[in-house]
Motif scaffolding. Structure first.
Motif, PDB file in Angstrom:
ATOM      1  N   LYS A 262       0.828  -1.210   0.000  1.00  0.00           N
ATOM      2  CA  LYS A 262       0.000   0.000   0.000  1.00  0.00           C
ATOM      3  C   LYS A 262       0.861   1.258   0.000  1.00  0.00           C
ATOM      4  CE  LYS A 262      -3.610  -0.087   2.783  1.00  0.00           C
ATOM      5  NZ  LYS A 262      -4.456  -0.340   3.962  1.00  0.00           N
ATOM      6  N   GLY A 263       1.956   1.227   0.736  1.00  0.00           N
ATOM      7  CA  GLY A 263       2.837   2.386   0.771  1.00  0.00           C
ATOM      8  C   GLY A 263       3.452   2.670  -0.581  1.00  0.00           C
ATOM      9  N   LEU A 264       3.887   1.638  -1.275  1.00  0.00           N
ATOM     10  CA  LEU A 264       4.460   1.809  -2.608  1.00  0.00           C
ATOM     11  C   LEU A 264       3.417   2.315  -3.596  1.00  0.00           C
ATOM     12  CD1 LEU A 264       6.668  -1.407  -2.775  1.00  0.00           C
ATOM     13  CD2 LEU A 264       7.505   0.946  -2.839  1.00  0.00           C
ATOM     14  N   CYS A 265       2.231   1.715  -3.541  1.00  0.00           N
ATOM     15  CA  CYS A 265       1.176   2.125  -4.473  1.00  0.00           C
ATOM     16  C   CYS A 265       0.769   3.578  -4.254  1.00  0.00           C
ATOM     17  CB  CYS A 265      -0.029   1.205  -4.339  1.00  0.00           C
ATOM     18  SG  CYS A 265       0.246  -0.460  -4.983  1.00  0.00           S
ATOM     19  N   TYR A 266       0.692   3.984  -2.994  1.00  0.00           N
ATOM     20  CA  TYR A 266       0.324   5.367  -2.686  1.00  0.00           C
ATOM     21  C   TYR A 266       1.403   6.332  -3.166  1.00  0.00           C
ATOM     22  CZ  TYR A 266      -0.914   9.523  -0.008  1.00  0.00           C
ATOM     23  OH  TYR A 266      -1.231  10.808   0.350  1.00  0.00           O
ATOM     24  N   ALA A 267       2.656   6.009  -2.870  1.00  0.00           N
ATOM     25  CA  ALA A 267       3.750   6.907  -3.224  1.00  0.00           C
ATOM     26  C   ALA A 267       3.940   7.013  -4.738  1.00  0.00           C
ATOM     27  CB  ALA A 267       5.043   6.430  -2.574  1.00  0.00           C
ATOM     28  N   LEU A 268       3.773   5.889  -5.436  1.00  0.00           N
ATOM     29  CA  LEU A 268       4.003   5.865  -6.884  1.00  0.00           C
ATOM     30  C   LEU A 268       2.735   6.122  -7.693  1.00  0.00           C
ATOM     31  CD1 LEU A 268       6.301   2.695  -6.964  1.00  0.00           C
ATOM     32  CD2 LEU A 268       7.036   5.076  -7.167  1.00  0.00           C
ATOM     33  N   GLU A 269       1.580   6.180  -6.994  1.00  0.00           N
ATOM     34  CA  GLU A 269       0.284   6.390  -7.648  1.00  0.00           C
ATOM     35  C   GLU A 269       0.029   5.311  -8.703  1.00  0.00           C
ATOM     36  OE1 GLU A 269       0.373  10.449  -9.053  1.00  0.00           O
ATOM     37  OE2 GLU A 269      -0.207  11.214  -7.082  1.00  0.00           O
ATOM     38  N   ILE A 270       0.157   4.055  -8.261  1.00  0.00           N
ATOM     39  CA  ILE A 270      -0.055   2.908  -9.142  1.00  0.00           C
ATOM     40  C   ILE A 270      -1.048   1.956  -8.482  1.00  0.00           C
ATOM     41  CG2 ILE A 270       2.198   3.081 -10.269  1.00  0.00           C
ATOM     42  CD1 ILE A 270       3.237   0.952  -8.338  1.00  0.00           C
ATOM     43  N   PRO A 271      -1.650   1.049  -9.260  1.00  0.00           N
ATOM     44  CA  PRO A 271      -2.686   0.166  -8.700  1.00  0.00           C
ATOM     45  C   PRO A 271      -2.127  -0.955  -7.824  1.00  0.00           C
ATOM     46  CG  PRO A 271      -2.404  -0.255 -11.042  1.00  0.00           C
ATOM     47  CD  PRO A 271      -1.584   0.950 -10.728  1.00  0.00           C
ATOM     48  N   LEU A 272      -3.014  -1.421  -6.936  1.00  0.00           N
ATOM     49  CA  LEU A 272      -2.715  -2.510  -6.007  1.00  0.00           C
ATOM     50  C   LEU A 272      -3.529  -3.741  -6.399  1.00  0.00           C
ATOM     51  CD1 LEU A 272      -1.605  -3.600  -3.220  1.00  0.00           C
ATOM     52  CD2 LEU A 272      -3.690  -2.637  -2.204  1.00  0.00           C
ATOM     53  N   LEU A 273      -2.870  -4.910  -6.373  1.00  0.00           N
ATOM     54  CA  LEU A 273      -3.535  -6.183  -6.632  1.00  0.00           C
ATOM     55  C   LEU A 273      -3.293  -7.117  -5.451  1.00  0.00           C
ATOM     56  CD1 LEU A 273      -1.848  -5.906  -9.923  1.00  0.00           C
ATOM     57  CD2 LEU A 273      -4.234  -6.578 -10.086  1.00  0.00           C
ATOM     58  N   ALA A 274      -4.224  -8.011  -5.192  1.00  0.00           N
ATOM     59  CA  ALA A 274      -4.080  -8.987  -4.112  1.00  0.00           C
ATOM     60  C   ALA A 274      -4.474 -10.364  -4.637  1.00  0.00           C
ATOM     61  CB  ALA A 274      -4.944  -8.607  -2.919  1.00  0.00           C
ATOM     62  N   VAL A 275      -3.669 -11.362  -4.295  1.00  0.00           N
ATOM     63  CA  VAL A 275      -3.857 -12.725  -4.803  1.00  0.00           C
ATOM     64  C   VAL A 275      -3.969 -13.686  -3.624  1.00  0.00           C
ATOM     65  CG1 VAL A 275      -2.762 -14.613  -6.077  1.00  0.00           C
ATOM     66  CG2 VAL A 275      -2.625 -12.277  -6.951  1.00  0.00           C
ATOM     67  N   SER A 276      -4.961 -14.569  -3.667  1.00  0.00           N
ATOM     68  CA  SER A 276      -5.141 -15.562  -2.614  1.00  0.00           C
ATOM     69  C   SER A 276      -3.879 -16.393  -2.427  1.00  0.00           C
ATOM     70  CB  SER A 276      -6.307 -16.485  -2.966  1.00  0.00           C
ATOM     71  OG  SER A 276      -6.282 -17.664  -2.176  1.00  0.00           O
ATOM     72  N   THR A 277      -3.411 -16.501  -1.200  1.00  0.00           N
ATOM     73  CA  THR A 277      -2.236 -17.311  -0.909  1.00  0.00           C
ATOM     74  C   THR A 277      -2.462 -18.770  -1.284  1.00  0.00           C
ATOM     75  OG1 THR A 277      -1.699 -15.847   0.940  1.00  0.00           O
ATOM     76  CG2 THR A 277      -0.628 -17.996   0.904  1.00  0.00           C
ATOM     77  N   LEU A 278      -3.630 -19.298  -0.967  1.00  0.00           N
ATOM     78  CA  LEU A 278      -3.926 -20.705  -1.264  1.00  0.00           C
ATOM     79  C   LEU A 278      -4.053 -20.945  -2.762  1.00  0.00           C
ATOM     80  CD1 LEU A 278      -6.485 -21.465   1.592  1.00  0.00           C
ATOM     81  CD2 LEU A 278      -4.075 -22.130   1.480  1.00  0.00           C
ATOM     82  N   GLN A 279      -4.730 -20.064  -3.463  1.00  0.00           N
ATOM     83  CA  GLN A 279      -4.863 -20.219  -4.916  1.00  0.00           C
ATOM     84  C   GLN A 279      -3.507 -20.107  -5.596  1.00  0.00           C
ATOM     85  OE1 GLN A 279      -7.405 -17.370  -6.928  1.00  0.00           O
ATOM     86  NE2 GLN A 279      -8.036 -18.928  -8.402  1.00  0.00           N
ATOM     87  N   SER A 280      -2.667 -19.227  -5.089  1.00  0.00           N
ATOM     88  CA  SER A 280      -1.321 -19.079  -5.634  1.00  0.00           C
ATOM     89  C   SER A 280      -0.512 -20.355  -5.446  1.00  0.00           C
ATOM     90  CB  SER A 280      -0.617 -17.899  -4.955  1.00  0.00           C
ATOM     91  OG  SER A 280       0.727 -17.805  -5.351  1.00  0.00           O
ATOM     92  N   LEU A 281      -0.619 -20.962  -4.265  1.00  0.00           N
ATOM     93  CA  LEU A 281       0.082 -22.226  -4.019  1.00  0.00           C
ATOM     94  C   LEU A 281      -0.419 -23.330  -4.941  1.00  0.00           C
ATOM     95  CD1 LEU A 281       0.488 -22.543  -0.143  1.00  0.00           C
ATOM     96  CD2 LEU A 281       2.282 -22.850  -1.846  1.00  0.00           C
ATOM     97  N   ALA A 282      -1.738 -23.402  -5.131  1.00  0.00           N
ATOM     98  CA  ALA A 282      -2.305 -24.414  -6.024  1.00  0.00           C
ATOM     99  C   ALA A 282      -1.809 -24.213  -7.451  1.00  0.00           C
ATOM    100  CB  ALA A 282      -3.832 -24.354  -5.968  1.00  0.00           C
ATOM    101  N   HIS A 283      -1.770 -22.969  -7.901  1.00  0.00           N
ATOM    102  CA  HIS A 283      -1.259 -22.664  -9.243  1.00  0.00           C
ATOM    103  C   HIS A 283       0.201 -23.081  -9.368  1.00  0.00           C
ATOM    104  CE1 HIS A 283      -0.482 -20.335 -12.920  1.00  0.00           C
ATOM    105  NE2 HIS A 283       0.622 -19.946 -12.314  1.00  0.00           N
TER     106      HIS A 283
END
Length: 233
Positions: A84-105
């Motif tokens: 969040k700090g990086l996105c706010y400072a750089l004015e860029i979007p934030l994405l969030a990915v499920s930890t479990l879905q990421s592991l399955a992938h």
């Protein structure tokens, strides 16, 4: 022009950072640290070193992705705060990915004949409890992330006629309980990785599934219990 996706994975004892090109999805670089309780003091340094080693700067980052949970409460908070700090400072979007879905992938991507399995990442919780979900090879959700109390009947319906792969740092607790079930297979040494977070975040970026930088909170799955220390006499 900003061209990079920066991904952070802090849900486990592994502190992992990765960079992908947004246009091609190609992995630029990845680094990780396997030290207990090191996230707060090392995450920013890992990001800086990875950018420097790949001849990039923060101005090249067009979006930040973070592992959404479930997982370590402290680790998730550290990752979310950094993202969040990086996105706010750089004015860029934030994405969030499920930890479990990421592991399955992560596992499905390297499994021979992946469609013959369902994938069940298990993250260690207290005692005989885990955070788990069940996914098909294409990422489709069979069982949404949930806390499971492990015994001989856990996931009996799913294991009745379908081969499941179990992995993650909570799977070892389940293995002795289903040792006689031919549909249960286990993989050791599978840990969350920012590379997989980035791979799924690239798809979310193309769909513009952005999170609110101001209001985003990780998916803890369960309430966090804290105790107040007793006053010393």
């Amino acid at each position: 022009m900003s061209t990079l996706l920066l991904s952070l994975e802090t849900s486990s004892p592994v502190c992992s950072v990765a960079l992908h090109y947004l246009d091609t999805g190609r992995l630029v670089g990845q680094t990780e640290l396997r030290l207990e309780k090191s996230h707060s003091s090392h995450l920013s340094l890992l990001i800086s070193q990875l950018l420097e080693n790949t001849l990039h700067t923060l101005q090249d980052v067009a979006a930040v992705a973070v592992s959404d949970g479930p997982g370590s409460y402290t680790g998730l908070r550290i990752g979310a705060a950094a993202a969040k700090g990086l996105c706010y400072a750089l004015e860029i979007p934030l994405l969030a990915v499920s930890t479990l879905q990421s592991l399955a992938h992560q596992v499905a991507a390297v499994t021979a004949r992946p469609d013959q399995y369902w994938y069940c990442p298990m993250l260690d919780a207290r005692r005989m409890e885990v955070y788990a979900g069940v996914y098909r090879a294409d990422g489709a959700e069979v069982l949404a992330p949930t806390p499971l109390l492990l015994d001989e009947t856990t996931l009996a319906e799913q294991l009745a006629g379908q081969s499941l792969l179990f992995f993650g740092n909570g799977a070892a607790k389940f293995r002795p309980l289903v040792a006689d079930n031919p549909h249960a297979a286990f993989l050791a040494g599978i840990e969350p990785s920012a590379i997989s977070v980035g791979a799924l975040a690239l798809e979310a970026y193309r769909r513009q599934e952005f999170r609110s930088v101001a209001y985003y909170e990780p998916f803890y799955l369960k309430e966090v219990y804290t105790t107040t220390p007793k006053n010393k006499q």
